[in-house]
Design a protein around this motif. Structure first.
Motif, PDB file in Angstrom:
ATOM      1  N   MET A  65       1.365  -1.381   0.199  1.00  0.00           N
ATOM      2  CA  MET A  65      -0.072  -0.086  -0.059  1.00  0.00           C
ATOM      3  C   MET A  65       0.390   0.821   0.032  1.00  0.00           C
ATOM      4  O   MET A  65       0.414   2.834   0.138  1.00  0.00           O
ATOM      5  N   VAL A  66       1.927   1.158  -0.468  1.00  0.00           N
ATOM      6  CA  VAL A  66       2.884   2.125  -0.415  1.00  0.00           C
ATOM      7  C   VAL A  66       3.324   2.908  -1.578  1.00  0.00           C
ATOM      8  O   VAL A  66       2.177   1.851  -2.615  1.00  0.00           O
ATOM      9  N   ASP A  67       3.099   3.971  -2.084  1.00  0.00           N
ATOM     10  CA  ASP A  67       3.115   5.070  -2.828  1.00  0.00           C
ATOM     11  C   ASP A  67       1.709   4.839  -3.913  1.00  0.00           C
ATOM     12  O   ASP A  67       1.003   4.807  -4.794  1.00  0.00           O
ATOM     13  N   GLN A  68       0.477   5.011  -3.431  1.00  0.00           N
ATOM     14  CA  GLN A  68      -0.852   4.727  -3.381  1.00  0.00           C
ATOM     15  C   GLN A  68      -1.148   5.735  -4.461  1.00  0.00           C
ATOM     16  O   GLN A  68      -0.426   6.911  -4.697  1.00  0.00           O
ATOM     17  N   ILE A  69      -1.695   5.508  -5.545  1.00  0.00           N
ATOM     18  CA  ILE A  69      -2.194   6.493  -6.478  1.00  0.00           C
ATOM     19  C   ILE A  69      -4.079   6.476  -6.506  1.00  0.00           C
ATOM     20  O   ILE A  69      -4.160   7.147  -7.071  1.00  0.00           O
ATOM     21  N   ASP A  70      -4.307   5.532  -5.579  1.00  0.00           N
ATOM     22  CA  ASP A  70      -6.525   5.498  -5.462  1.00  0.00           C
ATOM     23  C   ASP A  70      -6.497   6.842  -5.539  1.00  0.00           C
ATOM     24  O   ASP A  70      -7.099   7.400  -4.939  1.00  0.00           O
TER      25      ASP A  70
ATOM     26  N   CYS B 171       3.929   9.898 -14.322  1.00  0.00           N
ATOM     27  CA  CYS B 171       4.684   9.465 -13.425  1.00  0.00           C
ATOM     28  C   CYS B 171       5.329  10.433 -12.059  1.00  0.00           C
ATOM     29  O   CYS B 171       5.274  12.052 -13.012  1.00  0.00           O
TER      30      CYS B 171
END
Lengths: 110, 110
Positions: B1-6, B110
């Motif tokens: 759940m790191v670097d989440q983009i949701d 990105c």
DNA sequence: TACATCCATCGTATAAATACGATGAATGTG
DNA sequence: CACATTCATCGTATTTATACGATGGATGTA
């Protein structure tokens, strides 16, 4: 029911096909999945699951939808499945979308 | 759940918003409705119902979805409701779609 | 005024989408 | 060989979408 239009090809894609592609893109998780795949090479289901707040089975299911819509391609390398964006399809889609959305009521469809 | 983009905004539209617009376009009847409105001026619910194999209440419901997605505008003229395509929204949508679909994995997101 | 037309909304039935955990197949690693 | 990793699929629960008929409001027309 005269002059019926229900789904026949007009200006580069019939309604059912267009709706199907839009449906594949109609879920936020699938948008995020596409973005993640686009931004990270050699990307598998696990990588996406690590990044989204969804179970692995759910991610796999979303990927399946994208594959069936021909938006993603599977490249089963080694132990894992890798997913690649089908750029040709997306180019076509962008064009159809542009035609459909941009040229609102040109003689194209009428 | 790191670097989440949701769902956070990337390159011109967050995932939730984009998915919502695609969802509005994800039904063949709604594509046909848009096409019919685009091709025929001064177009009401009845006109569309005459042309599609759907009940009037169903057409009205589809129109509601398109209005809520801001793809259609209502102009209540005279006795009837008239619907007009919101060209600004569609232009934006076409652009976002193009950016999203066309530039698969540029540094944009990105 | 009485009637017709147009449309939105309500209630409802059915189908589809979404998400999860559990499971098993296939492939690497110790 | 035993074990871990990766992924697809199954079964299931819950929510959402889709479609219809019925109804009523608003506006024209006789």
């Amino acid at each position: 029911m005269v002059d019926q239009i229900d789904g026949r090809g007009l200006g580069g894609g019939n309604s059912v096909e267009m709706a199907a592609i839009f449906a594949a893109l109609s879920n936020p998780a699938r948008i995020d999945i596409l973005r993640h795949i686009a931004c990270h090479n050699d990307c598998g289901c696990k990588d996406i699951t690590d990044v989204l707040p969804l179970a692995q089975s759910t991610v796999s299911q979303h990927i399946k939808v994208l594959v069936e819509a021909n938006i993603l391609r599977t490249e089963a390398i080694h132990p894992r499945s890798r997913y690649v964006i089908n750029e040709d399809v997306l180019k076509d889609l962008a064009e159809v979308t542009n035609t459909f959305l941009g040229s609102c009521c040109k003689e194209t469809w009428c």
